[in-house]
Write a protein that holds these residues in place. Sequence first.
Motif, short mmCIF file in Angstrom:
data_model
loop_
_atom_site.label_atom_id
_atom_site.label_comp_id
_atom_site.label_asym_id
_atom_site.label_seq_id
_atom_site.Cartn_x
_atom_site.Cartn_y
_atom_site.Cartn_z
N ASP A 1 82.69 44.50 5.20
CA ASP A 1 81.88 44.08 4.51
C ASP A 1 81.07 42.22 4.90
O ASP A 1 81.05 41.81 4.45
CB ASP A 1 82.57 43.73 2.97
N GLU A 2 82.61 42.08 5.71
CA GLU A 2 82.38 40.42 6.38
C GLU A 2 81.20 40.30 6.96
O GLU A 2 80.56 39.19 6.94
CB GLU A 2 83.65 40.18 6.38
N LEU A 3 80.76 41.65 7.92
CA LEU A 3 80.16 41.52 8.58
C LEU A 3 78.50 41.88 8.28
O LEU A 3 77.51 40.95 8.75
CB LEU A 3 80.59 42.50 9.80
N SER A 4 78.71 42.32 7.15
CA SER A 4 78.08 42.88 6.35
C SER A 4 76.85 41.96 5.28
O SER A 4 75.64 41.45 5.72
CB SER A 4 78.10 44.00 5.92
N ALA A 5 77.85 40.77 5.02
CA ALA A 5 77.02 39.37 4.29
C ALA A 5 76.48 38.76 5.85
O ALA A 5 76.04 37.77 4.98
CB ALA A 5 78.43 38.83 3.96
N ASP A 6 77.21 38.84 7.12
CA ASP A 6 76.45 38.12 7.63
C ASP A 6 75.20 37.92 7.95
O ASP A 6 74.14 39.14 7.52
CB ASP A 6 77.03 38.27 9.36
N PRO A 7 74.03 36.74 7.59
CA PRO A 7 73.10 36.58 6.99
C PRO A 7 71.63 37.48 8.76
O PRO A 7 71.64 37.55 8.29
CB PRO A 7 72.46 35.05 7.33
#
Length: 214
Positions: free
Chosen positions: A15-21
Amino acid sequence: MTSNVDEQPPAVDVDELSADPEVAALEQRILDGDETITADQLADARVAAAGRSMFGRLRARLAERQARAAADQLAAEQAAAAEEHARAALAPYAPAELVGLYDRAVEALRAYSAAVEGYNATLHELVGLSAEQRHAGASRDRHGPWGDRVELDGRTFRREQHEHHLRRLLGAAGIGHDLRAVDRQRFALDDRDPDVIAEGRAQLAAKGNRKRGA
């Protein structure tokens, strides 16, 4: 300056990676049907995003460690300053100095006590003279020697008590102390026994030899 990492930060979750712009933009293009985006591009973006996230976490941990180190250094400096302040404040009251003051106080009190005794003895002698030799103002009441008195030059001389003088001395020195009967049982006010003096000196000197924390 390099420093060892005490423990590894938690792994970056999906989820944190997917939040990267950048990752989010690529994933959205794929969802929108952009077939030019390859799996390698998405993988590279996610790796880069993980690296950025880990780098940010490491920098944050470095800032925390630096803040803790600065706080520890400040605490150490404050403790050292407090210790030096206490040492400087107590320096004038070193045991050797207190023992010297104690000896001089004992000497002064002895001299004062001797003067009071001499005064009482002289008064008793004047009252006890024969009628031919005794001053007309000298008399003794029903209390015996404690009632010795001499009227002379407009003044009345009466027998003095050591306890009264000691109370006056302590009061003049700004020391509030009630010399009750119980005090006389514990402290021989007019005792000139060398052991009594030595005990007081030893108690003062022992303060300088007492180990820290004892």
